[in-house]
Design a protein around this motif. Structure first.
Motif, PDB file in Angstrom:
ATOM      1  N   ILE A   4       0.783  -1.296  -0.020  1.00 28.64           N
ATOM      2  CA  ILE A   4      -0.041  -0.112  -0.011  1.00 28.64           C
ATOM      3  C   ILE A   4       1.098   1.443   0.068  1.00 28.64           C
ATOM      4  O   ILE A   4       0.666   2.198  -0.711  1.00 28.64           O
ATOM      5  CB  ILE A   4      -0.783   0.041   1.240  1.00 28.64           C
ATOM      6  CG1 ILE A   4      -1.668  -1.354   1.402  1.00 28.64           C
ATOM      7  CG2 ILE A   4      -1.701   1.310   1.418  1.00 28.64           C
ATOM      8  CD1 ILE A   4      -2.951  -1.509   1.098  1.00 28.64           C
ATOM      9  N   PHE A   5       2.042   1.105   0.592  1.00 34.30           N
ATOM     10  CA  PHE A   5       2.878   2.440   0.882  1.00 34.30           C
ATOM     11  C   PHE A   5       4.284   2.181   0.785  1.00 34.30           C
ATOM     12  O   PHE A   5       4.598   1.077   1.095  1.00 34.30           O
ATOM     13  CB  PHE A   5       2.372   3.173   2.122  1.00 34.30           C
ATOM     14  CG  PHE A   5       2.645   2.551   3.365  1.00 34.30           C
ATOM     15  CD1 PHE A   5       3.781   2.333   4.138  1.00 34.30           C
ATOM     16  CD2 PHE A   5       1.470   1.636   4.010  1.00 34.30           C
ATOM     17  CE1 PHE A   5       3.839   1.465   5.096  1.00 34.30           C
ATOM     18  CE2 PHE A   5       1.393   0.873   5.091  1.00 34.30           C
ATOM     19  CZ  PHE A   5       2.731   0.784   5.740  1.00 34.30           C
ATOM     20  N   ALA A   6       5.186   3.029   0.556  1.00 29.20           N
ATOM     21  CA  ALA A   6       6.340   2.962   0.492  1.00 29.20           C
ATOM     22  C   ALA A   6       7.040   2.759   1.893  1.00 29.20           C
ATOM     23  O   ALA A   6       6.565   3.163   2.909  1.00 29.20           O
ATOM     24  CB  ALA A   6       7.210   4.153   0.070  1.00 29.20           C
ATOM     25  N   GLY A   7       7.974   1.906   1.835  1.00 28.17           N
ATOM     26  CA  GLY A   7       8.846   1.392   3.237  1.00 28.17           C
ATOM     27  C   GLY A   7       8.061   0.158   3.827  1.00 28.17           C
ATOM     28  O   GLY A   7       8.537  -0.240   4.864  1.00 28.17           O
ATOM     29  N   GLN A   8       7.032  -0.254   3.319  1.00 34.20           N
ATOM     30  CA  GLN A   8       6.307  -1.445   3.882  1.00 34.20           C
ATOM     31  C   GLN A   8       6.880  -2.616   3.868  1.00 34.20           C
ATOM     32  O   GLN A   8       7.630  -2.855   2.809  1.00 34.20           O
ATOM     33  CB  GLN A   8       4.927  -1.556   3.201  1.00 34.20           C
ATOM     34  CG  GLN A   8       3.920  -2.398   3.741  1.00 34.20           C
ATOM     35  CD  GLN A   8       2.611  -2.436   3.178  1.00 34.20           C
ATOM     36  OE1 GLN A   8       2.511  -1.846   2.028  1.00 34.20           O
ATOM     37  NE2 GLN A   8       1.692  -3.070   3.529  1.00 34.20           N
ATOM     38  N   ILE A   9       7.173  -3.378   4.601  1.00 40.88           N
ATOM     39  CA  ILE A   9       7.851  -4.965   4.916  1.00 40.88           C
ATOM     40  C   ILE A   9       6.656  -5.730   5.069  1.00 40.88           C
ATOM     41  O   ILE A   9       6.077  -5.975   6.196  1.00 40.88           O
ATOM     42  CB  ILE A   9       8.878  -4.968   5.834  1.00 40.88           C
ATOM     43  CG1 ILE A   9      10.236  -3.798   5.457  1.00 40.88           C
ATOM     44  CG2 ILE A   9       9.504  -6.500   5.642  1.00 40.88           C
ATOM     45  CD1 ILE A   9      11.253  -3.734   6.466  1.00 40.88           C
ATOM     46  N   VAL A  10       6.476  -6.760   4.343  1.00 41.44           N
ATOM     47  CA  VAL A  10       5.456  -7.806   4.187  1.00 41.44           C
ATOM     48  C   VAL A  10       6.066  -9.073   3.889  1.00 41.44           C
ATOM     49  O   VAL A  10       6.602  -9.633   3.072  1.00 41.44           O
ATOM     50  CB  VAL A  10       4.361  -7.481   3.073  1.00 41.44           C
ATOM     51  CG1 VAL A  10       3.256  -8.605   3.287  1.00 41.44           C
ATOM     52  CG2 VAL A  10       3.648  -6.186   3.187  1.00 41.44           C
ATOM     53  N   PRO A  11       5.743  -9.874   4.975  1.00 38.52           N
ATOM     54  CA  PRO A  11       6.251 -11.589   4.872  1.00 38.52           C
ATOM     55  C   PRO A  11       5.274 -11.993   4.121  1.00 38.52           C
ATOM     56  O   PRO A  11       4.131 -12.029   3.947  1.00 38.52           O
ATOM     57  CB  PRO A  11       6.269 -11.977   6.224  1.00 38.52           C
ATOM     58  CG  PRO A  11       5.201 -11.099   7.095  1.00 38.52           C
ATOM     59  CD  PRO A  11       5.380  -9.657   6.364  1.00 38.52           C
ATOM     60  N   THR A  12       5.647 -13.170   3.616  1.00 40.42           N
ATOM     61  CA  THR A  12       4.607 -14.082   2.748  1.00 40.42           C
ATOM     62  C   THR A  12       3.608 -14.568   3.853  1.00 40.42           C
ATOM     63  O   THR A  12       3.998 -14.604   5.129  1.00 40.42           O
ATOM     64  CB  THR A  12       5.623 -15.343   2.256  1.00 40.42           C
ATOM     65  OG1 THR A  12       6.409 -16.071   3.279  1.00 40.42           O
ATOM     66  CG2 THR A  12       6.354 -14.874   1.116  1.00 40.42           C
ATOM     67  N   GLU A  13       2.608 -14.838   3.575  1.00 43.16           N
ATOM     68  CA  GLU A  13       1.562 -15.135   4.377  1.00 43.16           C
ATOM     69  C   GLU A  13       1.616 -16.601   5.159  1.00 43.16           C
ATOM     70  O   GLU A  13       0.975 -16.763   6.041  1.00 43.16           O
ATOM     71  CB  GLU A  13       0.051 -14.978   3.651  1.00 43.16           C
ATOM     72  CG  GLU A  13      -0.096 -15.980   2.821  1.00 43.16           C
ATOM     73  CD  GLU A  13       0.107 -15.683   1.246  1.00 43.16           C
ATOM     74  OE1 GLU A  13      -0.095 -16.345   0.471  1.00 43.16           O
ATOM     75  OE2 GLU A  13       0.947 -14.645   1.000  1.00 43.16           O
ATOM     76  N   ARG A  14       2.565 -17.489   4.590  1.00 45.29           N
ATOM     77  CA  ARG A  14       2.530 -18.673   5.134  1.00 45.29           C
ATOM     78  C   ARG A  14       3.991 -19.124   4.962  1.00 45.29           C
ATOM     79  O   ARG A  14       4.725 -18.586   3.755  1.00 45.29           O
ATOM     80  CB  ARG A  14       1.708 -19.753   4.537  1.00 45.29           C
ATOM     81  CG  ARG A  14       1.835 -20.021   3.068  1.00 45.29           C
ATOM     82  CD  ARG A  14       0.411 -20.916   2.631  1.00 45.29           C
ATOM     83  NE  ARG A  14       0.436 -20.936   1.361  1.00 45.29           N
ATOM     84  CZ  ARG A  14       0.389 -20.377   0.151  1.00 45.29           C
ATOM     85  NH1 ARG A  14       0.268 -19.056   0.322  1.00 45.29           N
ATOM     86  NH2 ARG A  14       0.618 -20.721  -0.769  1.00 45.29           N
ATOM     87  N   PRO A  15       4.736 -19.973   5.667  1.00 44.89           N
ATOM     88  CA  PRO A  15       6.034 -20.415   5.515  1.00 44.89           C
ATOM     89  C   PRO A  15       6.282 -21.198   4.111  1.00 44.89           C
ATOM     90  O   PRO A  15       5.304 -21.447   3.470  1.00 44.89           O
ATOM     91  CB  PRO A  15       6.317 -21.316   6.574  1.00 44.89           C
ATOM     92  CG  PRO A  15       5.278 -21.146   7.422  1.00 44.89           C
ATOM     93  CD  PRO A  15       3.962 -20.715   6.806  1.00 44.89           C
ATOM     94  N   LEU A  16       7.391 -20.789   3.496  1.00 43.04           N
ATOM     95  CA  LEU A  16       7.723 -21.608   2.045  1.00 43.04           C
ATOM     96  C   LEU A  16       8.044 -23.310   2.551  1.00 43.04           C
ATOM     97  O   LEU A  16       8.647 -23.410   3.624  1.00 43.04           O
ATOM     98  CB  LEU A  16       9.170 -21.051   1.955  1.00 43.04           C
ATOM     99  CG  LEU A  16       9.352 -19.672   1.755  1.00 43.04           C
ATOM    100  CD1 LEU A  16      10.837 -19.043   1.672  1.00 43.04           C
ATOM    101  CD2 LEU A  16       8.492 -19.146   0.382  1.00 43.04           C
ATOM    102  N   THR A  17       7.244 -23.926   1.957  1.00 46.13           N
ATOM    103  CA  THR A  17       7.223 -25.517   2.334  1.00 46.13           C
ATOM    104  C   THR A  17       7.871 -26.428   1.428  1.00 46.13           C
ATOM    105  O   THR A  17       7.974 -27.513   1.621  1.00 46.13           O
ATOM    106  CB  THR A  17       5.614 -25.756   2.626  1.00 46.13           C
ATOM    107  OG1 THR A  17       4.908 -25.402   1.130  1.00 46.13           O
ATOM    108  CG2 THR A  17       5.030 -25.029   3.521  1.00 46.13           C
ATOM    109  N   VAL A  18       7.844 -25.788   0.093  1.00 51.97           N
ATOM    110  CA  VAL A  18       8.289 -26.755  -1.021  1.00 51.97           C
ATOM    111  C   VAL A  18       9.738 -26.512  -1.464  1.00 51.97           C
ATOM    112  O   VAL A  18       9.782 -25.293  -1.964  1.00 51.97           O
ATOM    113  CB  VAL A  18       7.200 -26.832  -2.241  1.00 51.97           C
ATOM    114  CG1 VAL A  18       7.762 -27.902  -3.383  1.00 51.97           C
ATOM    115  CG2 VAL A  18       6.065 -27.340  -1.550  1.00 51.97           C
ATOM    116  N   PRO A  19      10.782 -27.215  -1.564  1.00 55.25           N
ATOM    117  CA  PRO A  19      12.116 -26.838  -2.040  1.00 55.25           C
ATOM    118  C   PRO A  19      11.669 -26.620  -3.664  1.00 55.25           C
ATOM    119  O   PRO A  19      10.978 -27.280  -4.326  1.00 55.25           O
ATOM    120  CB  PRO A  19      13.161 -28.152  -2.005  1.00 55.25           C
ATOM    121  CG  PRO A  19      12.203 -28.938  -0.985  1.00 55.25           C
ATOM    122  CD  PRO A  19      10.614 -28.668  -1.014  1.00 55.25           C
ATOM    123  N   GLY A  20      12.703 -25.812  -4.239  1.00 53.72           N
ATOM    124  CA  GLY A  20      12.578 -25.523  -5.681  1.00 53.72           C
ATOM    125  C   GLY A  20      12.699 -23.897  -5.797  1.00 53.72           C
ATOM    126  O   GLY A  20      13.106 -23.108  -5.010  1.00 53.72           O
TER     127      GLY A  20
END
Length: 142
Positions: free
Chosen positions: A51-67
């Protein structure tokens, strides 16, 4: 951390461990999204809204699959970055000079794989019980 802004996604390539989340920082002053796609996929597996500059957003769920995950900006889909998700700690991103270090590898025989946008290589490596093992790889063109 992936950074989206100023007409680029940085870094162009990074590593992440299975089970972790990816934090994405926005440097743009307009609302947009970064989408993460599995290698070759057409449907995003993660959507990261800004929405705005400076925002840090994590993925909504953990990374679960290698690749391989490809990050694309909704502002400019030509802007791309790659995230290699691994399920082990024995990986590295090569430095600007072509060097890399993978620490704490137990002694034994391993298959070393390297890839880039332009080529790849694979080599069997014997890791000694002590000391370092120097390796030289030449990427074969894709």
């Amino acid at each position: 951390e992936l950074s989206a802004g100023r007409c680029k996604l940085e870094p162009r390539l990074q590593l992440a461990l299975v089970g972790s989340t990816l934090n994405v920082r926005n440097d743009e002053s307009v609302a947009h999204q970064v989408h993460l796609f599995r290698d070759g996929g057409s449907q995003p597996v993660y959507r990261i809204p800004f929405i705005f500059a400076g925002q840090i957003v994590p993925t909504e769920r953990p990374l679960t699959v290698p690749g391989l995950l490809e990050a694309r900006s909704s502002q400019d889909p030509a802007l791309r970055s790659m995230v290699v998700v691994v399920d082990h700690p024995y990986a590295a991103v090569v430095g600007a000079d072509g060097s890399f270090v993978i620490d704490s590898v137990p002694p034994g025989r391993y298959r070393l794989m390297a890839t880039s946008a332009t080529g790849s290589a694979e080599q069997t490596v014997d890791v000694p019980a002590s000391g370092e093992q120097a390796i030289s790889l030449r990427l074969a063109p894709k």
